[in-house]
Design an enzyme around this catalytic site. Structure first.
Site, short mmCIF file in Angstrom:
data_model
loop_
_atom_site.label_atom_id
_atom_site.label_comp_id
_atom_site.label_asym_id
_atom_site.label_seq_id
_atom_site.Cartn_x
_atom_site.Cartn_y
_atom_site.Cartn_z
N ASP A 17 48.49 -6.55 64.33
CA ASP A 17 48.20 -5.62 63.24
C ASP A 17 46.86 -5.95 62.61
O ASP A 17 46.50 -7.14 62.50
CB ASP A 17 49.32 -5.69 62.19
N ASN A 65 53.39 5.26 65.86
CA ASN A 65 51.93 5.42 66.02
C ASN A 65 51.54 6.80 66.53
O ASN A 65 50.38 7.20 66.41
CB ASN A 65 51.36 4.36 66.96
#
EC number: 2.5.1.-
Length: 240
Positions: A17, A65
């Site tokens: 991330d 996503n």
């Protein structure tokens, strides 16, 4: 103080991330952050091999996503194609076997074909198993396992009494992998974001402030050192 006997470390899972924030902090397009993040992937794979890690799982693209802007999704998929085309031979040379988990129904046909080819090109490898999670969500994986078991009950090949934790585990996409011992998340966020919900039940978790493009061998080593200082109890009382 370090334990006399270090906890076993066979499987590390990483939530990668911070690519976007890394790029934004430098006034760069998010795509640049993703490309720099791919360089960190190579470093971590090499370091995991050096440490003798048997299984490494990387959360590359979540089912959530897909909600990102279309241009960014396209760039991410293009980066994955580029990475696999360039790196698979090198992975095979290092005896790394590739594995993929996730919902392929949302991927393009050429991407699905690439995943199959990449898996086949490393199928002979006997070293570390590198699992890449693409279009993956933990809840969806468990729901699919439930559907499979329901169909087997309806067909008479599975009885209700046979449905236990082992049966659920056997119907997950990770059924050939041991549960992760350690999960690392970069960027300072302290959540697992729908990643391997069933498999992380007893994993040790380490949350690091470093953004993924800055995650290097030293950060990886530090996470492993922290893991080795911990005592895994699995719900039991610590010995006196």
């Amino acid at each position: 103080m370090a334990l006399a006997t270090e906890p076993t470390l066979r499987h590390i899972a990483i939530i990668m991330d911070g690519n976007g924030r890394w790029a934004k902090s430098r006034g760069l397009p998010r795509t640049v952050g993703h490309y720099r993040g791919a360089e960190s992937v190579r470093k971590v794979i090499d370091r995991a091999i050096d440490h003798g890690i048997a299984y490494l799982t990387l959360f590359a693209f979540s089912s959530e996503n897909w909600k990102r802007p279309m241009d960014e999704v396209r760039d991410l998929m293009g980066l994955l194609r580029f990475y696999l085309d360039r790196e698979v031979r090198l992975l095979a040379d290092r005896n790394v076997r590739l594995n993929f988990i996730g919902d392929r129904s949302r991927l393009s046909k050429d991407m699905c074909d690439l995943l199959v080819r990449s898996t086949e090109r490393t199928a002979h490898c006997t070293g570390m198993v590198l699992t890449i999670a693409i279009s993956y969500g933990g809840r969806a994986e468990i729901a699919e396992a439930a559907r499979q078991m329901a169909a087997e009950v309806a067909s008479g090949t599975l009885s209700i009494d046979q449905i236990d934790e082992d049966a659920i585990t056997a119907h997950l996409q990770t059924n050939t992998l041991p549960d992760p011992d350690l999960v690392i998340r970069t960027s300072g966020e302290q959540r697992i974001s729908n990643f391997m919900l069933w498999q992380l039940a007893y994993a040790e978790m380490i949350f690091l402030p470093v953004l993924w493009p800055d995650f290097d061998a030293a950060a990886f080593d530090a996470a492993i050192d922290e893991y080795k200082r911990r005592e895994r109890r699995y719900g039991a009382v610590s010995p006196a």
